[in-house]
Design an enzyme around this catalytic site. Structure first.
Site, mmCIF file in Angstrom:
data_model
loop_
_atom_site.group_PDB
_atom_site.id
_atom_site.type_symbol
_atom_site.label_atom_id
_atom_site.label_comp_id
_atom_site.label_asym_id
_atom_site.label_seq_id
_atom_site.Cartn_x
_atom_site.Cartn_y
_atom_site.Cartn_z
ATOM 1 N N ARG A 266 -25.121 51.713 -130.831
ATOM 2 C CA ARG A 266 -23.746 51.204 -130.899
ATOM 3 C C ARG A 266 -23.532 50.474 -132.222
ATOM 4 O O ARG A 266 -24.391 49.719 -132.673
ATOM 5 C CB ARG A 266 -23.451 50.246 -129.737
ATOM 6 C CG ARG A 266 -23.558 50.916 -128.376
ATOM 7 C CD ARG A 266 -23.224 49.966 -127.245
ATOM 8 N NE ARG A 266 -23.510 50.594 -125.955
ATOM 9 C CZ ARG A 266 -23.372 49.984 -124.779
ATOM 10 N NH1 ARG A 266 -22.933 48.734 -124.725
ATOM 11 N NH2 ARG A 266 -23.662 50.626 -123.656
ATOM 12 N N ARG A 281 -27.829 41.762 -129.097
ATOM 13 C CA ARG A 281 -26.764 42.652 -129.587
ATOM 14 C C ARG A 281 -27.280 43.454 -130.778
ATOM 15 O O ARG A 281 -27.190 43.026 -131.919
ATOM 16 C CB ARG A 281 -25.528 41.827 -129.986
ATOM 17 C CG ARG A 281 -24.233 42.635 -130.052
ATOM 18 C CD ARG A 281 -23.062 41.743 -130.397
ATOM 19 N NE ARG A 281 -22.844 40.733 -129.406
ATOM 20 C CZ ARG A 281 -22.134 40.896 -128.285
ATOM 21 N NH1 ARG A 281 -21.574 42.060 -128.047
ATOM 22 N NH2 ARG A 281 -21.983 39.913 -127.438
ATOM 23 N N GLU A 353 -24.921 38.601 -119.964
ATOM 24 C CA GLU A 353 -24.874 39.911 -119.312
ATOM 25 C C GLU A 353 -26.165 40.696 -119.530
ATOM 26 O O GLU A 353 -26.672 40.799 -120.650
ATOM 27 C CB GLU A 353 -23.699 40.717 -119.863
ATOM 28 C CG GLU A 353 -23.590 42.116 -119.259
ATOM 29 C CD GLU A 353 -22.666 43.028 -120.053
ATOM 30 O OE1 GLU A 353 -22.856 44.259 -119.948
ATOM 31 O OE2 GLU A 353 -21.788 42.523 -120.771
ATOM 32 N N SER A 356 -24.077 45.931 -116.246
ATOM 33 C CA SER A 356 -22.673 46.095 -115.891
ATOM 34 C C SER A 356 -22.589 47.293 -114.957
ATOM 35 O O SER A 356 -22.999 48.393 -115.322
ATOM 36 C CB SER A 356 -21.841 46.343 -117.155
ATOM 37 O OG SER A 356 -20.460 46.286 -116.883
ATOM 38 N N ARG A 395 -32.712 42.941 -123.293
ATOM 39 C CA ARG A 395 -32.222 41.684 -122.733
ATOM 40 C C ARG A 395 -33.138 41.192 -121.608
ATOM 41 O O ARG A 395 -33.294 39.987 -121.411
ATOM 42 C CB ARG A 395 -30.789 41.857 -122.240
ATOM 43 C CG ARG A 395 -29.818 42.131 -123.372
ATOM 44 C CD ARG A 395 -28.363 42.123 -122.944
ATOM 45 N NE ARG A 395 -27.491 42.362 -124.093
ATOM 46 C CZ ARG A 395 -26.209 42.038 -124.151
ATOM 47 N NH1 ARG A 395 -25.629 41.473 -123.109
ATOM 48 N NH2 ARG A 395 -25.490 42.284 -125.229
#
Length: 426
Positions: A266, A281, A353, A356, A395
């Site tokens: 991403r 991130r 987070e 999801s 994460r």
């Protein structure tokens, strides 16, 4: 993709639901074009019927013995040619209108469900439950995961930046082994829960990204190949969902559960300055994904089960977390309802987070044309698709490095991972 029939028949409801999301969406241009297209379609249908009627009348008259050169037949033929000429002009106009409508509808997000809380942004998300408060570390001197990782020699950012650029990391030795152990552990739990593992392509075509909702709206978030119609996947949800694109499934084969480990890529456009350090991130990260194809009547129950499957990983690792129901203002483009799982990161004193889990109902299935048919019944229905992280591996590692820190500067390995690594501490 929203159903044009739903937009046409319930415009006020659709607009209200869209207004509850972040961003601005106006369905009036779609409604205007839809009216034009249907009027054009009506005219074309009438002309086509007249053309067919003329052909039938001419055939009957000639069959009855009338000379084909008779003025009456010639007049009918002239009318028929005129009708066909008009049809040849209307058909491309109608095709163009349909294409324009389709592009506008593709830009609309899914409608939030009735059980999605109203809100403007993440501040309006609703906490559903917490788990594992007893596992929250009491040590006040916990280092951020990137610092303890560098001290232990298992994480190196500087060399990764040299090889690539910022927002990349290199895991070394026990760090690489821990990541591999996490991936294997997650896949094992999911396959035991009934998911069938797949290893999909990491490059997908434009049609695949369009089907799951990343295109056309989020092109800037993805990495595209310069010389081919191929994109690096942002999540395994894309290739796994598209495995069934354009297919009609048998109702008895539903539900279909898949899990997949893949690297994800991403650009993180618009997030510069946020989470520049560590594993939170990145441009490239590893993730285990769960994807479901289910009958419409079961999809919200399946969402709860999906969340439970993600929670099972965190509970087995004894990592404190909470579950939040995302508000309409924080909802993803394709989702009608989403639960986020947020893991506790003690160095920042926040939940972040880590998964999801979303129900997209028939939104992705319409874009991808994935349907199912019940035996003995006419017609087909769109399946409902769901997806969820189970979990984001980097994460999860960050949460372990922080929550399992010990006062002597080592990190205890969660008990369930020790057999994979053959050691108890890092």
């Amino acid at each position: 993709m929203l159903d044009i029939k739903q937009i046409r028949e319930n415009p006020q409801l659709v607009q209200e639901r869209l207004n509850s999301r972040s961003g601005k969406y106006d369905i009036e241009p779609i409604l205007q074009l839809d009216r034009q297209q249907r009027e054009l379609e009506g005219t074309r249908s009438q002309l086509q019927a007249r053309s067919n009627e003329i052909g039938k009348i001419v055939g009957q008259k000639i069959k009855s013995g009338i000379d084909p050169q008779d003025p009456e037949i010639q007049a009918l033929r002239d009318e028929g040619n005129s009708v066909k000429a008009t049809l040849s002009q209307l058909e491309p106009q109608e095709k163009e209108l349909k294409a324009e409508i389709a592009q506008l509808v593709l830009a609309l997000p899914n409608l939030p469900s009735d059980s999605t809380p109203l809100g403007k942004n993440e501040e309006d998300n609703v906490e559903v439950r917490r788990w594992g408060d007893e596992y929250i570390p009491q040590n006040a001197n916990i280092l951020p995961h990137w610092e303890i990782g560098e001290k232990l020699g298992i994480l190196n950012v500087e060399r990764a930046v040299k090889v690539a650029q910022s927002r990349f990391v290199t895991l070394i030795g026990a760090g690489a082994a821990l990541e591999r152990a996490l991936i294997q552990f997650m896949l094992s739990l999911h396959t035991q829960a009934g998911y069938v593992e797949v290893s999909p392509p990491l490059l997908v075509n434009t049609e695949s990204l369009t089907a799951t909702g990343q295109l056309p709206k989020f092109a800037e978030e993805s990495f595209k190949c310069a010389d081919d119609d191929l994109w690096l996947i942002p999540t395994a949800e894309v290739p796994v969902t598209n495995l069934y694109r354009g297919e009609i499934l048998a109702a008895e084969d539903l539900p279909i559960y898949h899990c997949a480990f893949t690297p994800c890529f991403r650009r993180e456009a618009g997030s510069y300055g946020r989470d520049m350090r560590g594993l939170i991130r990145l441009h490239q990260f590893n993730k285990v994904e769960m994807v479901k194809f289910v009958e419409p009547s079961t999809s919200f129950d399946e969402l709860e089960k999906l969340v439970g499957n993600a929670e099972a990983i965190l509970q087995a690792l004894q990592l404190p977390y909470r579950v939040v129901n995302l508000s309409t203002g924080d909802l993803g483009f394709a989702s009608t309802k989403t639960y986020d799982l947020e893991v506790w990161l003690p160095s920042s004193g926040k939940y972040r987070e880590i998964s999801s889990c979303s129900n997209t109902i028939d939104f992705q299935a319409r874009r991808a044309d994935i349907r199912f048919k019940e035996a003995g019944k006419k017609g087909t229905q769109f399946v409902h698709t769901l997806n969820g992280s189970g979990l984001a591996v980097g994460r999860t590692m960050a949460a372990i490095l922080e929550n399992y820190q010990q006062s002597d500067g080592t990190v205890r390995i969660p008990e369930v991972l020790q057999p994979y690594l053959g050691r108890e501490v890092l």
